[in-house]
Design a protein around this motif. Structure first.
Motif, mmCIF file in Angstrom:
data_model
loop_
_atom_site.group_PDB
_atom_site.id
_atom_site.type_symbol
_atom_site.label_atom_id
_atom_site.label_comp_id
_atom_site.label_asym_id
_atom_site.label_seq_id
_atom_site.Cartn_x
_atom_site.Cartn_y
_atom_site.Cartn_z
ATOM 1 N N TYR A 278 -2.085 24.884 12.263
ATOM 2 C CA TYR A 278 -1.805 24.196 13.523
ATOM 3 C C TYR A 278 -1.278 25.181 14.567
ATOM 4 C CZ TYR A 278 -2.597 19.456 11.831
ATOM 5 O OH TYR A 278 -3.180 18.306 11.363
ATOM 6 N N ASN A 279 -0.450 26.107 14.131
ATOM 7 C CA ASN A 279 0.096 27.088 15.068
ATOM 8 C C ASN A 279 -0.991 27.971 15.669
ATOM 9 O OD1 ASN A 279 2.751 26.245 14.925
ATOM 10 N ND2 ASN A 279 3.295 27.670 13.292
ATOM 11 N N SER A 280 -2.049 28.207 14.912
ATOM 12 C CA SER A 280 -3.151 29.016 15.458
ATOM 13 C C SER A 280 -3.826 28.298 16.616
ATOM 14 C CB SER A 280 -4.172 29.341 14.368
ATOM 15 O OG SER A 280 -4.881 28.177 13.947
ATOM 16 N N PHE A 281 -3.748 26.975 16.614
ATOM 17 C CA PHE A 281 -4.264 26.174 17.726
ATOM 18 C C PHE A 281 -3.243 26.106 18.856
ATOM 19 C CE2 PHE A 281 -4.746 21.853 19.638
ATOM 20 C CZ PHE A 281 -5.949 22.078 20.288
ATOM 21 N N ILE A 282 -1.989 25.830 18.505
ATOM 22 C CA ILE A 282 -0.937 25.682 19.515
ATOM 23 C C ILE A 282 -0.694 26.992 20.262
ATOM 24 C CG2 ILE A 282 1.541 25.234 19.819
ATOM 25 C CD1 ILE A 282 1.293 23.324 17.361
ATOM 26 N N ASP A 283 -0.650 28.103 19.543
ATOM 27 C CA ASP A 283 -0.329 29.392 20.164
ATOM 28 C C ASP A 283 -1.394 29.841 21.166
ATOM 29 O OD1 ASP A 283 1.954 29.433 18.654
ATOM 30 O OD2 ASP A 283 1.190 30.859 17.169
ATOM 31 N N ASN A 284 -2.609 29.362 21.002
ATOM 32 C CA ASN A 284 -3.709 29.754 21.885
ATOM 33 C C ASN A 284 -4.128 28.631 22.823
ATOM 34 O OD1 ASN A 284 -4.448 32.535 20.734
ATOM 35 N ND2 ASN A 284 -4.471 31.252 18.906
ATOM 36 N N ARG A 285 -3.263 27.654 22.990
ATOM 37 C CA ARG A 285 -3.597 26.466 23.790
ATOM 38 C C ARG A 285 -3.837 26.816 25.260
ATOM 39 N NH1 ARG A 285 1.699 26.898 22.976
ATOM 40 N NH2 ARG A 285 3.130 26.648 24.731
#
Length: 360
Positions: A278-285
């Motif tokens: 999930y962080n890989s999605f959030i960090d690159n939002r």
């Protein structure tokens, strides 16, 4: 990124099970002001094929069920939950079959539901009825080889074993998981594009040209969440994305290809394994992301199955409460970003069993 990866989220259940209802069950009543109509369409994509069995293919047949705000009429007939499935004959819906669109509707956003692997379109009826009662048009799509489908002639097409995760894969590395699901994600994406093409063509006679196809929301569950992420990344018409235990594809996450508000939902039991992904999605939002932990939920809590068959789903949270929370989360999210009613999404939503963090 940790190598110990989510163990339930991308198992992409529901793998179909045959259940037997002992008693009649009434779906939870919608809270919106509109009567709910429903209709089902079976469309053939002549340009693509589906594997019916080993060595035998046919043109791709995709089933789409709609729920929508309807005109109240004393002659309306209640719709079956699933007219062709023996497992759900004692389930009572709140929808009316082939009702007319409500006259008060001038422009209705479309919300597409993308089921998980092995899951039927109608298992999201509680959520779909609620959204329709609030003024949305909802389309839930049965995708061949990905979902479990009963066609109008009674033929049953089971999910393909080609897309069943091999033992041990979910332990990582996650690059292997992303690679494995490239094919079904592309198939599902093409199915949704075909469905959108058909909806565009029949908007005039089915919805009196009142369906707003430039203002689409997508809700995907499990593998459906991955497919929903692919659609959102590639279509400028999608304005809001929500998923339940389904992470968009790797390139979509790391390259920040989703530029619309997103609601990521995950049960507590799965989140501890899935947080890095999930962080890989959030960090690159490239827009707002709501990361939402659902306490006591299970992988299937946003479907009707635990409510209809409580003995088969031993989740911590009461199944009715889980559905009530789920439909509130989705309704408020889509109202905020498809209609412009900010409501509770201006701040973190304060609902019992929900831990939401807003990432701007």
């Amino acid at each position: 990124m940790k190598n110990t990866i989510l163990t339930t989220m991308l198992l992409l259940a529901l793998t179909f099970q045959s259940y037997c209802q002992a008693d009649t069950v009434q779906l939870i009543e919608p809270t919106g002001k509109y009567t709910v109509g429903t209709s089902i369409y079976e469309w053939i994509d002549e340009s693509r094929e589906m594997k019916v069995r080993a060595g035998f293919t046919q043109k791709r047949a995709i089933v789409t069920q709609f729920w929508y705000p309807a005109k109240s009429d004393s002659t309306l007939v209640k719709a079956s939950y699933s007219a062709l499935s023996n497992e759900y004959q004692k389930t009572l819906t709140n929808s009316y079959l082939r009702a007319s669109l409500a006259k008060e509707i001038h422009r209705a956003p479309l919300i597409i539901i993308v089921p998980g692997r092995g899951t039927e379109r109608f298992l999201y009826s509680t959520i779909a009825e609620e959204l329709a009662s609030q003024g949305f048009v909802v389309a839930s799509v049965d995708m061949p080889e990905i979902g479990y489908i009963i066609y109008q002639d009674g033929f049953i097409l089971y999910p393909s074993d080609d897309f069943k995760t091999p033992g041990g894969m979910m332990a990582g590395p996650y690059e292997r998981v992303d690679e494995f699901f490239k094919k079904p994600t592309e198939i599902g994406y093409q199915d949704l594009m075909f469905v959108l093409k058909n909806i565009t063509e029949f908007n005039a006679y089915a919805f009196e040209n009142k369906l707003d196809l430039e203002n689409i929301g997508v809700f995907g569950h499990s593998l459906g969440g991955r497919i929903a992420g692919e659609l959102t990344a590639k279509s400028e018409k999608v304005k809001a994305l929500a998923t339940m235990e389904g992470i968009p594809p790797r390139d979509v996450r790391y390259e920040g290809k989703i530029v619309v508000p997103s609601l990521m939902m995950c049960s507590s039991g799965t989140l501890k394994y899935a947080v890095d992904n999930y962080n890989s999605f959030i960090d690159n939002r490239n827009n707002t992301v709501y990361m939402t932990e659902l306490v006591g939920f299970g992988h299937n809590s946003m479907t009707d199955n635990p409510y209809l068959y409580p003995d088969n789903f031993r989740y911590e949270i009461d199944s009715k409460k889980a559905l009530e929370i789920s439909r509130t989360l989705l309704t408020e999210f889509f109202k905020a970003y498809l209609i412009g009613e900010n409501g509770r999404y201006k701040q973190n939503m304060d609902i019992e069993y929900v831990n939401m963090i807003k990432h701007n």
